[in-house]
Design an enzyme around this catalytic site. Structure first.
Site, mmCIF file in Angstrom:
data_model
loop_
_atom_site.group_PDB
_atom_site.id
_atom_site.type_symbol
_atom_site.label_atom_id
_atom_site.label_comp_id
_atom_site.label_asym_id
_atom_site.label_seq_id
_atom_site.Cartn_x
_atom_site.Cartn_y
_atom_site.Cartn_z
ATOM 1 C CB CYS A 137 22.105 -110.350 89.635
ATOM 2 S SG CYS A 137 20.875 -109.081 89.807
ATOM 3 C CG ASN B 191 25.650 -108.187 88.366
ATOM 4 O OD1 ASN B 191 24.838 -107.810 89.041
ATOM 5 N ND2 ASN B 191 26.333 -108.558 88.307
ATOM 6 N N GLY B 192 23.920 -105.097 87.503
ATOM 7 C CA GLY B 192 24.002 -103.824 87.266
ATOM 8 C C GLY B 192 22.922 -103.123 87.610
ATOM 9 C CE1 TYR C 223 29.365 -108.231 102.811
ATOM 10 C CE2 TYR C 223 28.067 -107.826 100.681
ATOM 11 C CZ TYR C 223 28.204 -108.498 101.780
ATOM 12 O OH TYR C 223 26.916 -108.996 102.525
ATOM 13 N N GLY D 11 23.100 -113.421 94.899
ATOM 14 C CA GLY D 11 21.565 -112.975 95.240
ATOM 15 C C GLY D 11 20.952 -113.704 96.061
HETATM 16 P P1 AMP Z 1 25.596 -101.761 108.296
HETATM 17 O O1 AMP Z 1 25.311 -102.148 109.369
HETATM 18 O O2 AMP Z 1 24.569 -100.297 107.527
HETATM 19 O O3 AMP Z 1 27.363 -100.786 109.184
HETATM 20 O O4 AMP Z 1 26.886 -102.525 107.093
HETATM 21 C C1 AMP Z 1 27.806 -102.977 107.194
HETATM 22 C C2 AMP Z 1 27.151 -104.326 107.615
HETATM 23 O O5 AMP Z 1 26.715 -105.016 105.911
HETATM 24 C C3 AMP Z 1 28.750 -104.859 106.892
HETATM 25 O O6 AMP Z 1 29.178 -105.924 108.010
HETATM 26 C C4 AMP Z 1 28.550 -105.879 105.520
HETATM 27 O O7 AMP Z 1 29.934 -106.901 105.561
HETATM 28 C C5 AMP Z 1 27.499 -105.631 105.669
HETATM 29 N N1 AMP Z 1 27.162 -105.017 103.619
HETATM 30 C C6 AMP Z 1 27.426 -104.448 103.378
HETATM 31 N N2 AMP Z 1 27.194 -103.769 101.856
HETATM 32 C C7 AMP Z 1 26.360 -104.799 102.189
HETATM 33 C C8 AMP Z 1 25.448 -105.325 100.563
HETATM 34 N N3 AMP Z 1 25.367 -103.904 99.923
HETATM 35 N N4 AMP Z 1 24.554 -105.967 101.133
HETATM 36 C C9 AMP Z 1 24.221 -106.968 102.203
HETATM 37 N N5 AMP Z 1 25.302 -106.596 103.202
HETATM 38 C C10 AMP Z 1 26.311 -105.886 103.386
#
Ligand code: AMP
Length: 486
Positions: free
Chosen positions: A12, A110-111, A265, A38
């Site tokens: 968060c 957060n965590g 990310y 968030g």
């Molecule tokens: P996926 O489609 O499940 O392979 O998710 C990968 C994509 O989701 C990538 O484009 C990342 O930018 C994004 N992503 C990776 N981890 C997260 C996360 N924890 N929450 C939201 N988006 C994510």
């Protein structure tokens, strides 16, 4: 004891301000700068002799109206933005939370607490505290309050407060960055012993004297005009007392293990985490990918990003390869998150609604498309189809992160082992499953070399959990995810 359904703690955005004049407007602005951490719920609490709270669902701009600003009176405050997870629809367990006994205490965090069930049971049997929420922060708050209660409250010293933090850190396993407002006494922040989640301290000079802010990311401090003083490091506690004196305490410190996924990310590119600018880290990672692309024998004609999280990796990869970088995918920024949708079909459909290929850029070309990570592979699979349909001759999917192989138990929402595409599969399997001509991942050893002097948590790529996580805990998380999906 009744079993309460629990939604895991998640990453968060948190903010605490110790000010000398009304703080609500800065809290609101500060929360908007943490909005990327968030979008599901937002909350703020201020203190002017009493607590004032406003919590709601959705974006900061939607939750807070002018009338709330007027009501949120006080010079100290806390704010929180909550990341959405599957099945979250309530504000019941949104933050900040507060209690009035043994002190007025309010908290944001957060965590994720890994030993939630055990701790909840202990609070009940040893302290008769019934924690009937599914909320991590309530548990941390009660654990801390239970420690405070054992001290002589009339003559509570700063050392007493810090010893309560030590005891709380011994009780709670997991990842947490916490800010606690202690009514009339000050603002206290502390981190888990490994310092997995980020928290920075800033100071702002005013004619009335210095003011302080604690925030998940330094971008928030920048916008609010606070100068970065430093991080709340692994295990550290910081207390800003009622007179404005800052006290620091080493706390329970173990081997630092900062979350590497923040760099990949989660954090915004202009933030400085553990002394490193996120954008520069992403560029370093992008350049390092060039070797992996060459080793795979690939010679793309063009490098494109998956906007927006792939941008910095893609641009620096292209530069290092000497290949043009182009915008090959347009993104609709006003559409919800595909990542947290419950079914694969919905996620695929959402990717299509979000991203549109730009024809002239792709036709007849060998395209390297760079994303920050591949988790379930949903995005990549759909992207490969899209890029081919727009005329790409070959599609190479490049992931700036190494293969995700293990779930995150520290708050990054990442699905269970069963859903993670690279868990128990080879790169060739992944390539086949997403229908690409090639898949290139960052190598874990290269990523680790980039972080040589900054020990990071890379459990999602290595399965090595700094706090140690047993099979039961992982199984518990799988069940919680399933429950949440129902
Ligand atoms: P996926 O489609 O499940 O392979 O998710 C990968 C994509 O989701 C990538 O484009 C990342 O930018 C994004 N992503 C990776 N981890 C997260 C996360 N924890 N929450 C939201 N988006 C994510």
């Amino acid at each position: 004891m009744r079993r309460v359904g629990r939604r895991e703690g998640i990453v968060c955005g948190i903010l605490g301000i110790w000010g000398r004049s009304e703080v609500a407007a800065d809290l609101m602005l500060g929360l908007t700068t943490l909005q990327h951490r968030g979008q599901d719920a937002a909350g703020a609490l201020t203190f002017d002799g009493a607590f004032h709270v406003k919590i709601g669902r959705g974006l900061v701009s939607r939750v807070f109206e002018d009338r709330h600003l007027e009501r949120l009176r006080g010079t100290w405050g806390l704010g929180h933005v909550r990341y959405a997870t599957m099945g979250s629809t309530d504000v019941e367990d949104a933050q900040p939370v507060h209690v009035n006994y043994p002190y007025g205490l309010a908290m944001v965090h957060n965590g994720n607490v890994v030993n939630f069930a055990e701790l909840r049971e202990r609070l009940y049997t040893e302290h008769h505290r019934l924690v009937d929420t599914s909320n991590d922060v309530a548990l941390i708050l009660y654990a801390f309050a239970a420690e405070l209660e054992r001290r002589d409250l009339r003559s509570l010293t700063v050392d007493d407060l810090f010893s309560c933090v030590d005891a709380t850190q011994r009780a709670i396993h997991g990842a947490y960055a916490v800010i606690c407002l202690i009514a009339g006494r000050g603002l206290l922040a502390f981190s888990d012993p490994h310092g997995i989640r980020p928290l920075a301290l800033g100071v702002r000079e005013t004619p009335a004297g210095p003011e302080y802010a604690l925030a998940s990311e330094t971008t928030c401090l920048d916008y609010l005009g606070f100068r970065l003083e430093g991080d709340v490091s692994a295990g550290e506690a910081v207390f800003i007392d009622a007179g404005g004196a800052v006290h620091r305490h080493r706390g329970l410190r173990q081997k630092p293990a900062f979350c590497v996924f923040e760099y990949i990310y989660f954090a915004r590119e202009d933030s400085v985490l553990r002394g490193r600018v996120v954008a520069a880290e992403r560029e370093r990672m992008g350049r390092a990918l060039a070797d992996a692309v060459r080793r795979a024998g690939l010679r793309p004609d063009v490098v494109i990003d998956v906007p927006a999280s792939g941008f910095l990796f893609a641009a620096s990869l292209a530069e290092a390869l000497g290949v043009p970088f182009r915008r090959g995918l347009a993104k609709n920024h006003h559409i919800g998150r595909s990542f947290i949708l419950p079914t694969d079909e919905e996620r695929q459909r959402m990717v299509r609604l979000k991203l549109n290929p730009i024809r002239g850029i792709l036709e007849g070309r060998r395209v390297a498309v760079v994303d920050d990570s591949i988790v379930r592979g949903t995005t990549s699979r759909r992207l490969v189809e899209l890029l081919r349909s727009a005329g790409a001759k070959e599609v190479y999917v490049v992931s700036a992160a190494p293969p995700v192989v293990s779930p995150c138990v520290y708050g990054i929402d990442m699905s269970t082992t069963g859903e993670i595409i690279a868990a128990n599969r080879t790169v060739d399997d992944v390539c086949r499953m997403i229908g690409a001509d090639a898949v290139v991942y960052q190598e874990l050893s290269i990523l680790r070399a980039l972080y040589g002097d900054l020990p990071c948590c890379d459990a999602c790529f290595s399965g090595e959990y700094p706090t140690g996580v047993d099979r039961d805990a992982l199984e518990g998380i799988r069940r919680e995810k399933e429950d949440a999906g129902r």
